[in-house]
Design an enzyme around this catalytic site. Structure first.
Site, PDB file in Angstrom:
ATOM      1  N   TYR A 179       0.965  -1.158  -0.190  1.00  0.00           N
ATOM      2  CA  TYR A 179       0.197  -0.210  -0.222  1.00  0.00           C
ATOM      3  C   TYR A 179       1.221   1.191  -0.262  1.00  0.00           C
ATOM      4  O   TYR A 179       1.590   1.752   0.758  1.00  0.00           O
ATOM      5  CB  TYR A 179      -0.580   0.439   1.428  1.00  0.00           C
ATOM      6  N   LYS A 193      -1.234  -1.139  -4.459  1.00  0.00           N
ATOM      7  CA  LYS A 193      -2.066  -0.530  -4.077  1.00  0.00           C
ATOM      8  C   LYS A 193      -1.521   0.816  -4.116  1.00  0.00           C
ATOM      9  O   LYS A 193      -0.957   1.526  -3.583  1.00  0.00           O
ATOM     10  CB  LYS A 193      -2.646  -0.660  -2.814  1.00  0.00           C
TER      11      LYS A 193
END
Length: 308
Positions: A135, A163
């Site tokens: 992330y 992500k």
């Protein structure tokens, strides 16, 4: 084989009047998101206020989400914490509770270096029994992945996806092209941002990660399915109707404002945990007007009509 499709919806963590987890409400949120056409669910992201929850509550959140999803879509669970030892414990808990994938932010009190991030990803992905999604969230973590650093981390064993994010539409498209060109073929590349992330889909990424989709899944599923078909004209036309609400949300506290949007939709989310505060009456009135405009525009648009 890919795990996630075009839209991963990030659901808030609902609380009862006394501030405790409301697992039945969480189950209803997950069911609502899946029924609207999301291809995956994530709990314990930023909108899930993971940093304010103890380990037992976080495990209960994952278990409730997995039970509600009932295998219809995969469930991702955030495992962010300041110390690697705590991340590893949270990862084991999430696995035991049935999560299909783990979301790993570079959470730290002191901003991490490239080598420290690489070590974190190596330690967690190497120990986990579920694939790890890296992330990239520089606003919160103060660590900004270069494309090169992201690709080094993404190449480690156990990493299933990223992500990623960038600050503008052109930057998302350029960054997606660079990441896709250098990433392993089986890496699931996705982009976050309740407007910007869709530009990753249009550039060839697999997934749009959206927090507003956790409370407003129908419009987001419709836009995501168009973008997955690379229908840029149709996607951007619908996106224009979401942008005013997103701008207001981002300027009014992000997760706090998304929580308020959920409340305006009649979802019994409770309030965000102290010291966070919900938006005041003036902001809520603006959010309500912007939300009504979105609901009016998308009243006759759904994921089925845009999925082709």
């Amino acid at each position: 084989m890919s795990l996630f499709g075009p839209l991963v919806a990030y659901v808030p963590t609902p609380r009862s009047a006394d501030g405790a987890l409301a697992p039945d409400v969480l189950g209803d949120l997950v069911d609502r998101v899946v029924a609207a056409g999301a291809s995956g669910v994530c709990v314990l992201g930023s909108v899930g206020t993971f940093a304010y929850l103890d380990a037992a509550t976080r495990r209960a959140v994952v278990a409730a989400a997995v039970e509600a999803a009932a295998g219809r879509v995969p469930v991702m669970a955030g495992v962010g914490a300041l110390a690697t030892r705590d991340v590893l414990t949270l990862a084991r808990d999430a696995q035991d509770a049935g999560a299909d994938a783990l979301l790993l932010p570079t959470t730290s009190y002191l901003p991490l270096t490239d080598d420290e991030v690489l070590g974190l990803v190596r330690d967690v992905a190497g120990a986990a029994d579920r694939p790890v999604w890296i992330y990239h969230n520089p606003v919160t973590t103060r660590y900004d992945f270069s494309v090169e650093a992201l690709l080094r981390a993404a190449a480690l064993p156990g990493v299933g996806g990223v992500k990623d994010r960038a600050p503008a539409a052109d930057a998302v498209r350029a960054r997606a092209a660079a990441v896709l060109a250098g990433a392993p073929a089986d890496l699931e590349v996705g982009y976050s941002g309740d407007v910007l992330g869709v530009h990753g889909l249009l550039a060839g990424a697999r997934t749009w990660h959206s927090a507003l989709a956790g409370v407003l899944p129908g419009p987001y599923a419709a836009v995501a399915h168009l973008a997955a078909r690379r229908d840029a004209e149709g996607t951007l036309a619908l996106l224009d109707h979401l942008a005013p609400l997103v701008d207001l949300v981002m300027g009014s506290g992000g997760p706090r404002a998304i929580h308020a949007v959920g409340q305006l939709l009649g979802l019994p989310l409770g309030d965000v945990p102290a010291p966070l505060r919900m938006p005041g009456p003036d902001v809520r009135a603006e959010l309500e007007a912007a939300l009504e405009a979105v609901l009016d525009r998308f009243a006759d648009v759904d994921a089925a009509s845009t999925s082709g």
